[in-house]
Design an enzyme around this catalytic site. Structure first.
Site, mmCIF file in Angstrom:
data_model
loop_
_atom_site.group_PDB
_atom_site.id
_atom_site.type_symbol
_atom_site.label_atom_id
_atom_site.label_comp_id
_atom_site.label_asym_id
_atom_site.label_seq_id
_atom_site.Cartn_x
_atom_site.Cartn_y
_atom_site.Cartn_z
ATOM 1 N N ASP A 183 0.862 -1.171 0.000
ATOM 2 C CA ASP A 183 0.000 0.000 0.000
ATOM 3 C C ASP A 183 0.904 1.228 0.000
ATOM 4 O O ASP A 183 1.864 1.284 0.761
ATOM 5 C CB ASP A 183 -0.860 -0.006 1.268
ATOM 6 C CG ASP A 183 -2.286 0.407 0.996
ATOM 7 O OD1 ASP A 183 -2.465 1.506 0.443
ATOM 8 O OD2 ASP A 183 -3.200 -0.355 1.337
ATOM 9 N N ASP B 273 -3.129 4.678 -2.251
ATOM 10 C CA ASP B 273 -4.208 5.185 -1.411
ATOM 11 C C ASP B 273 -4.687 6.564 -1.874
ATOM 12 O O ASP B 273 -3.858 7.453 -2.117
ATOM 13 C CB ASP B 273 -3.661 5.292 0.026
ATOM 14 C CG ASP B 273 -4.738 5.498 1.061
ATOM 15 O OD1 ASP B 273 -5.606 4.623 1.200
ATOM 16 O OD2 ASP B 273 -4.704 6.552 1.743
ATOM 17 N N GLU C 97 -6.454 3.782 -5.781
ATOM 18 C CA GLU C 97 -7.750 3.928 -5.123
ATOM 19 C C GLU C 97 -8.251 5.328 -5.470
ATOM 20 O O GLU C 97 -7.600 6.315 -5.127
ATOM 21 C CB GLU C 97 -7.609 3.778 -3.608
ATOM 22 C CG GLU C 97 -8.968 3.731 -2.936
ATOM 23 C CD GLU C 97 -8.997 4.319 -1.534
ATOM 24 O OE1 GLU C 97 -9.918 3.991 -0.786
ATOM 25 O OE2 GLU C 97 -8.114 5.139 -1.194
ATOM 26 N N HIS D 271 -11.218 -3.218 3.226
ATOM 27 C CA HIS D 271 -11.168 -2.919 4.662
ATOM 28 C C HIS D 271 -11.968 -1.666 5.022
ATOM 29 O O HIS D 271 -11.989 -1.274 6.177
ATOM 30 C CB HIS D 271 -9.703 -2.748 5.074
ATOM 31 C CG HIS D 271 -9.066 -1.594 4.367
ATOM 32 N ND1 HIS D 271 -8.904 -1.563 2.988
ATOM 33 C CD2 HIS D 271 -8.590 -0.403 4.815
ATOM 34 C CE1 HIS D 271 -8.349 -0.417 2.651
ATOM 35 N NE2 HIS D 271 -8.144 0.302 3.735
ATOM 36 N N ASP D 272 -12.585 -1.012 4.040
ATOM 37 C CA ASP D 272 -13.305 0.241 4.290
ATOM 38 C C ASP D 272 -14.819 0.099 4.192
ATOM 39 O O ASP D 272 -15.526 1.109 4.229
ATOM 40 C CB ASP D 272 -12.886 1.302 3.254
ATOM 41 C CG ASP D 272 -11.461 1.796 3.465
ATOM 42 O OD1 ASP D 272 -10.966 1.717 4.600
ATOM 43 O OD2 ASP D 272 -10.856 2.265 2.483
HETATM 44 O O1 TEU Z 1 -9.642 5.255 1.973
HETATM 45 C C1 TEU Z 1 -10.131 6.456 1.497
HETATM 46 C C2 TEU Z 1 -11.555 6.549 1.369
HETATM 47 O O2 TEU Z 1 -11.995 7.103 0.393
HETATM 48 C C3 TEU Z 1 -12.513 6.088 2.366
HETATM 49 O O3 TEU Z 1 -12.093 5.679 3.565
HETATM 50 C C4 TEU Z 1 -13.408 7.254 2.492
HETATM 51 O O4 TEU Z 1 -13.146 7.979 3.641
HETATM 52 C C5 TEU Z 1 -14.799 6.792 2.495
HETATM 53 O O5 TEU Z 1 -14.965 5.796 1.555
HETATM 54 C C6 TEU Z 1 -15.733 7.929 2.181
HETATM 55 O O6 TEU Z 1 -17.014 7.438 2.120
HETATM 56 C C7 TEU Z 1 -8.282 5.101 2.103
HETATM 57 C C8 TEU Z 1 -7.996 3.853 2.892
HETATM 58 O O7 TEU Z 1 -8.477 2.750 2.194
HETATM 59 C C9 TEU Z 1 -8.588 4.012 4.248
HETATM 60 O O8 TEU Z 1 -8.472 2.857 5.019
HETATM 61 C C10 TEU Z 1 -7.888 5.159 4.928
HETATM 62 O O9 TEU Z 1 -8.483 5.412 6.165
HETATM 63 C C11 TEU Z 1 -7.938 6.430 4.088
HETATM 64 O O10 TEU Z 1 -7.643 6.203 2.722
HETATM 65 C C12 TEU Z 1 -6.922 7.403 4.568
HETATM 66 O O11 TEU Z 1 -5.643 6.930 4.324
#
Ligand code: TEU
Length: 605
Positions: free
Chosen positions: A174, A275, A333, A404-405
């Site tokens: 990542d 990310d 992403e 994971h989100d």
């Molecule tokens: O995720 C970014 C991201 O777009 C989501 O967490 C976002 O806040 C949400 O979908 C909005 O609805 C990345 C990583 O995958 C995440 O785990 C991190 O927390 C984030 O970036 C910050 O690094």
């Protein structure tokens, strides 16, 4: 085509990014695309639309949108081409979230490599393992060159790389370079000393504590700015208060990043998942976000950085300076990036990214992750028809339902859990037979569901806790606020992997796990699954998703029941049942049943 207020709505719709923006706004509003394609609306000049809608959308809306449209003169290519083969188009990826994979860091992951190899995994995407104070579970990096102590050592990391390569597998790390931890030495030195060489690595602005530099809000609740009273200064953080945004305008910062990427690639890493990479270029001067867009998207300011003026330029530079010398793979992403901008980011001739993650399939129109609702698979069908048909061989897609989100997709479709296993198998079939690269998230292969959280005290994620506070400030009762958090919390996906369940499913021939293993093995020997042309059939049918994958070495037909009722199979005569989510694969389709049939096989003729 340069657009201005004299342009018409149809010009906006014909503009690739304009169309993306309109579709995104309509998706958030839960409205159909139909009205913008209406000729009367299409002929309106933007200045007229501005006058008609001015009160609702507020000042600056049209300027902000027009500013975005005039960034990129290139358009997605329309002529059909045959995609070039690449290892990452053929590979099955598996995302490991190290905190909850085994609970034993890198050595724990190494012990499970045989399990992943047996599952048929070709490459691992490893969520961050760098040194971090863990405000956001490693997405807040303190030292890009160090390993988080609780996960192990750099030696363990080297052992992991070697152990993967020994098995013919690859490692994708990542890359979190939109921000660093506030404990990174760059930030600490920059904050402490105005003349530090790292000062312009971040977004600092002198000022009073009562006046933040702009109205942007953080994804994790509250304002996107921290105030440091000792220094009378503000600093920008789009995510947690400890994740400070990096200023990519600084050439010295960019060079540091490229150097670090090369350092990891030289160690043997095969590529990176980048990310929130589309957030790295912010509009000059960090102008206020439009309140209407902010309300709609739930975060104010997004249009000022989700597709910034130098995004393409930075990505090309990153690729040239760091990825290209190692022939490394990249998957970005890219939240909020639509169909057409996505094609520009991934078409090979543009030399930016190999793949991106688009998230528009994860919620139905008008809903967000924190809405408590039942997901309708018809939306997924429409998403795929639109997106997978659009690339014309120029781009390649990622196929995923979890990471994971996000809460678990099977629970979103069927909160009761009654059909969880059938749904898990249905998603597996789609993920492994549609055109694109599958990214399995840990637990998908055993049909993992949401966790039964009952109170906010059980929720640890920094995002959920911040947004919960926002809900209380907005006036929601603690019960109502918790209900929303329960629907959307990332903690569902971050629960410890259930290894006893893995062992149990390994012994059960009809289990989700065994089904995944069979499907993946079969995919490896079925060229149509990877490079075969994709042809959707029965496109308007709400209840079923059907398609062919056509290839000179043999073609297949896939049909999936998208609902809980029994429906008729329409497999073509002569099609031979190959595999499916229910035992027999004959007769009517059972709830959420998915089947794969062989249409023809040259090898046999
Ligand atoms: O995720 C970014 C991201 O777009 C989501 O967490 C976002 O806040 C949400 O979908 C909005 O609805 C990345 C990583 O995958 C995440 O785990 C991190 O927390 C984030 O970036 C910050 O690094």
């Amino acid at each position: 085509m340069q657009l201005g207020l004299e342009s018409r709505v149809k010009d906006l719709c014909n503009h690739p990014l304009g169309r993306d923006i309109i579709e995104k706004l309509l998706l958030q509003l839960g409205k159909s695309n139909r009205w913008v394609d209406n000729p009367i609306v299409g002929n309106l000049r933007l200045k007229t639309l501005k006058r008609l809608t001015g009160k609702k959308v507020g000042p600056g809306f049209f300027d902000a949108v027009l500013g975005l449209l005039n960034i990129e003169p290139d358009s997605p290519k329309a002529e059909e081409i045959t995609p070039e083969p690449a290892w990452w188009k053929e590979a099955v990826f598996y995302q490991v979230y190290p905190r909850s994979f085994t609970g034993q860091g890198l050595p724990g992951i190494i012990k499970k490599l045989d399990y992943l190899h047996k599952l048929g995994i070709d490459a691992i995407w490893l969520s961050p393992v760098y040194d971090s104070p863990n405000d956001d579970n490693g997405y807040d990096i303190r030292d890009y060159y160090g390993i988080m102590q609780e996960f192990g050592t750099m030696e363990d990391m080297e052992t992991l790389i070697a152990a993967l390569h020994d098995r013919g597998m690859k490692l994708v790390m990542d890359l979190v370079v939109n921000h660093t931890s506030d404990e990174h030495h760059w930030f600490k030195e920059a904050l402490a000393d105005e003349s530090s060489p790292y000062r312009d690595f971040y977004f600092f602005q002198k000022g009073n504590s009562d006046k933040p530099p702009n109205n942007w809000t953080s994804f994790f609740g509250g304002l996107a700015w921290n105030y440091y009273p000792g220094n009378n200064i503000w600093a920008l953080h789009l995510f947690s208060k400890k994740q400070m945004d990096l200023n990519w305008e600084s050439a010295a910062l960019r060079e540091e990043i490229y150097k670090m990427v090369r350092w990891w690639l030289a160690k043997g890493v095969d590529g990176f998942r980048l990310d929130v990479i589309n957030y790295i270029s912010k509009f000059e001067g960090l102008p206020d976000g439009n309140e209407f867009i902010g309300e709609l998207m739930k975060y104010t300011g997004v249009e000022r950085y989700f597709y910034g003026p130098k995004l393409h330029e930075y990505l090309r530079e990153l690729r040239k300076e760091a990825f290209e010398p190692y022939n490394a793979f990249s998957v970005g992403e890219t939240p909020g990036i639509g169909l057409r901008a996505g094609r520009l980011l991934t078409d090979a001739y543009r030399k930016e990214l190999d793949l991106i993650f688009n998230f528009d399939h994860l919620e139905v129109p008008g809903k967000t992750r924190f809405d408590d609702y039942k997901y309708d698979l018809y939306h997924l069908k429409n998403f795929y028809i639109k997106h997978l048909n659009a690339d014309k061989g120029h781009g390649w897609h990622t196929l995923f339902f979890n990471n994971h989100d996000n809460p678990r997709m099977v629970s979103k479709i069927d909160p009761s859990g009654e059909y969880a296993k059938s749904l898990a198998k249905l998603l597996a079939v789609l993920q492994l037979t549609l055109r694109g690269t599958p990214f399995i998230y840990q637990g998908d292969e055993i049909g993992a569901e949401n966790e039964p959280f009952t109170s906010i005290e059980q929720i640890v994620d920094v995002e959920s806790r911040g947004i919960y506070e926002d809900y209380l400030v907005e006036g929601l009762s603690p019960e109502a606020a918790f209900k929303r958090i329960l629907a959307g919390t990332r903690d569902h996906a971050r629960a410890m992997m259930k290894w006893e369940e893995v062992a149990r499913q390994q012994e059960e021939c009809e289990s989700v796990l065994v089904f995944y293993q069979r499907l993946i093995q079969w995919r490896k020997n079925t060229p149509s699954c990877v490079y075969g042309a994709l042809e959707f059939v029965d496109e308007k049918n709400r209840d079923a998703l059907r398609y062919k994958r056509i290839h000179e070495d043999g073609s297949i037909f896939v049909e999936a029941n998208l609902c809980a009722k029994i429906i008729k199979s329409t497999a073509p005569t002569g099609a031979t049942f190959l595999l499916g989510s229910y035992k027999n694969g004959v007769g009517d389709l059972q709830p959420y049943e998915a089947r794969v049939y062989e249409l023809s096989s040259k090898k046999r003729e």
